[in-house]
Design a protein around this motif. Structure first.
Motif, PDB file in Angstrom:
ATOM      1  N   VAL A  96     -10.633   0.608   0.737  1.00  0.00           N
ATOM      2  CA  VAL A  96     -11.248   1.150   1.789  1.00  0.00           C
ATOM      3  C   VAL A  96     -11.266   0.200   3.094  1.00  0.00           C
ATOM      4  CG1 VAL A  96     -12.760   2.449   0.175  1.00  0.00           C
ATOM      5  CG2 VAL A  96     -13.511   0.083   0.912  1.00  0.00           C
ATOM      6  N   VAL A  97     -11.700   0.641   4.097  1.00  0.00           N
ATOM      7  CA  VAL A  97     -11.808  -0.338   5.406  1.00  0.00           C
ATOM      8  C   VAL A  97     -13.465  -0.375   5.514  1.00  0.00           C
ATOM      9  CG1 VAL A  97     -11.565   1.469   6.932  1.00  0.00           C
ATOM     10  CG2 VAL A  97     -11.519  -0.668   7.829  1.00  0.00           C
ATOM     11  N   ALA A  98     -13.996  -1.384   5.834  1.00  0.00           N
ATOM     12  CA  ALA A  98     -15.297  -1.474   6.101  1.00  0.00           C
ATOM     13  C   ALA A  98     -15.586  -1.813   7.513  1.00  0.00           C
ATOM     14  CB  ALA A  98     -15.848  -2.727   5.178  1.00  0.00           C
ATOM     15  N   ALA A 106     -15.933   3.196  15.695  1.00  0.00           N
ATOM     16  CA  ALA A 106     -15.164   4.692  15.881  1.00  0.00           C
ATOM     17  C   ALA A 106     -14.509   5.172  14.171  1.00  0.00           C
ATOM     18  CB  ALA A 106     -13.817   4.612  16.730  1.00  0.00           C
ATOM     19  N   VAL A 107     -14.570   4.080  13.530  1.00  0.00           N
ATOM     20  CA  VAL A 107     -14.106   4.416  11.915  1.00  0.00           C
ATOM     21  C   VAL A 107     -15.150   5.106  11.450  1.00  0.00           C
ATOM     22  CG1 VAL A 107     -13.716   3.275   9.844  1.00  0.00           C
ATOM     23  CG2 VAL A 107     -12.782   2.096  12.097  1.00  0.00           C
ATOM     24  N   ALA A 108     -16.482   5.053  11.747  1.00  0.00           N
ATOM     25  CA  ALA A 108     -17.278   5.981  11.121  1.00  0.00           C
ATOM     26  C   ALA A 108     -17.339   7.432  11.343  1.00  0.00           C
ATOM     27  CB  ALA A 108     -18.997   5.672  11.527  1.00  0.00           C
ATOM     28  N   LEU A 121      -8.709   4.089   2.617  1.00  0.00           N
ATOM     29  CA  LEU A 121      -7.588   3.765   3.641  1.00  0.00           C
ATOM     30  C   LEU A 121      -6.460   3.835   2.952  1.00  0.00           C
ATOM     31  CD1 LEU A 121      -6.813   2.437   6.430  1.00  0.00           C
ATOM     32  CD2 LEU A 121      -7.091   0.393   5.292  1.00  0.00           C
ATOM     33  N   ALA A 122      -5.455   4.600   3.721  1.00  0.00           N
ATOM     34  CA  ALA A 122      -3.969   4.867   2.941  1.00  0.00           C
ATOM     35  C   ALA A 122      -3.100   3.675   3.700  1.00  0.00           C
ATOM     36  CB  ALA A 122      -3.678   6.360   2.914  1.00  0.00           C
ATOM     37  N   GLY A 123      -1.920   3.582   3.055  1.00  0.00           N
ATOM     38  CA  GLY A 123      -0.728   2.877   3.576  1.00  0.00           C
ATOM     39  C   GLY A 123      -1.033   1.444   3.455  1.00  0.00           C
ATOM     40  N   GLU A 172     -11.657   9.640   6.090  1.00  0.00           N
ATOM     41  CA  GLU A 172     -10.660   8.823   5.488  1.00  0.00           C
ATOM     42  C   GLU A 172      -9.506   8.354   6.627  1.00  0.00           C
ATOM     43  OE1 GLU A 172      -7.294  11.396   3.366  1.00  0.00           O
ATOM     44  OE2 GLU A 172      -9.115  11.178   2.262  1.00  0.00           O
ATOM     45  N   LEU A 173      -8.824   7.210   6.434  1.00  0.00           N
ATOM     46  CA  LEU A 173      -7.911   6.880   7.524  1.00  0.00           C
ATOM     47  C   LEU A 173      -6.733   6.332   6.809  1.00  0.00           C
ATOM     48  CD1 LEU A 173     -10.913   5.568   8.424  1.00  0.00           C
ATOM     49  CD2 LEU A 173      -9.601   5.407  10.528  1.00  0.00           C
ATOM     50  N   ASP A 174      -5.536   6.288   7.605  1.00  0.00           N
ATOM     51  CA  ASP A 174      -4.372   5.519   7.364  1.00  0.00           C
ATOM     52  C   ASP A 174      -4.048   4.472   7.960  1.00  0.00           C
ATOM     53  OD1 ASP A 174      -1.102   5.213   7.863  1.00  0.00           O
ATOM     54  OD2 ASP A 174      -1.346   6.328   6.320  1.00  0.00           O
ATOM     55  N   LEU A 175      -3.599   3.365   7.841  1.00  0.00           N
ATOM     56  CA  LEU A 175      -3.518   2.006   8.346  1.00  0.00           C
ATOM     57  C   LEU A 175      -2.898   2.136   9.976  1.00  0.00           C
ATOM     58  CD1 LEU A 175      -3.825  -1.055   8.052  1.00  0.00           C
ATOM     59  CD2 LEU A 175      -1.565  -1.246   7.335  1.00  0.00           C
TER      60      LEU A 175
END
Length: 266
Positions: free
Chosen positions: A89-91, A97-99, A157-159, A103-106
């Protein structure tokens, strides 16, 4: 020497020591151990960069470590079994903006500042820096949950390279408790024939059955001989007695005919 002499009483086995890295929750395995074993299990959390040193120094008998999902090279002095994969995961700060993403990709985070945990001095300090909005942290989800804060969000977080949790112990260790615990961790049941405790019980049962068979065989042999050893020598046995009695009867018959009249005389 008195029966209650302390030197003759069996010493209890030393506690089995289990160390684990942050993010591992060994509660279910500890519970199963306590259900099946009388031996004490001492479990404690240790930093990732110290847990293997504890194992080699004898401060731990079994450890749960975190290893890369790919490219991990097992140390020559350790036995290692990987158990499960961890989700990265990304904290980020709650107002970042992440919030806004589930889910996200690198690639979505190009241009963002990523913090180095080693430079931060650990996850707890790193999460404080993240909360300030100074950067992002990539962590296993279990670690992010352990150090969660209200002012920090964590998104899958993928990638990025993943991690796995593995159980490790010194190669060649002779303590049967280690294999017992590893079996529990790997999901073996209490009656699994691969558990050392079950194997020991099977050996004991086999020895008891052998003794019982030997005892029954001895009892049958005693019953056949009438409870005493068979007589030695045919002359003193039952056959010898019958032969002696027959000889005496024959002698008496011959003697009677010599002193009497011949048959057919008047």
């Amino acid at each position: 020497m008195p029966i209650d002499d302390p030197s003759h009483k069996p010493r209890p086995a030393q506690p089995l020591k289990l160390a684990y890295v942050p993010g591992v929750t060994p509660g279910k395995w500890i519970g199963r151990w306590n259900e099946r074993q009388d031996r004490e299990l001492q479990a404690f959390q240790r930093p990732e960069d110290e847990v293997v040193d504890d194992l080699r120094a004898g401060r731990a008998d079994v450890v749960f470590i975190r290893v890369p999902d790919e490219g991990f090279i097992r140390p020559a002095d350790l036995s290692v079994i990987t158990l499960y994969e961890e989700l990265p995961v990304v904290a980020a700060a709650k107002d970042s903006a992440v919030a806004a993403f589930d889910e996200l990709d690198l690639a979505d985070l190009a241009g963002e500042t990523f913090l180095d945990l080693h430079e931060m001095g650990g996850v707890e300090t790193g999460m404080e820096v993240v909360a300030s909005g100074a950067g992002l942290l990539i962590l296993p989800m279990s670690v992010a949950k352990l150090y969660s804060r209200r002012d920090v969000v964590a998104r899958p977080l993928a990638g990025v390279p993943g991690t796995r949790i593995a159980v490790a112990w010194l190669d060649g260790s002779a303590d049967p408790g280690i294999e017992e615990l590893v079996g529990i961790v790997r999901g073996r049941t209490a009656n699994s024939s691969r558990q050392p405790s079950v194997q020991a019980e099977q050996k004991l049962t086999a020895r008891q059955r052998t003794k019982e068979r030997q005892s029954r065989s001895a009892d049958k042999g005693t019953a056949k001989s009438g409870g005493r050893p068979a007589a030695k020598g045919g002359g003193k046995g039952a056959a010898g007695s019958k032969g002696g009695q027959a000889q005496k009867t024959a002698n008496k018959t011959k003697g009677g005919r010599k002193g009497g009249k011949p048959r057919g005389s008047r």
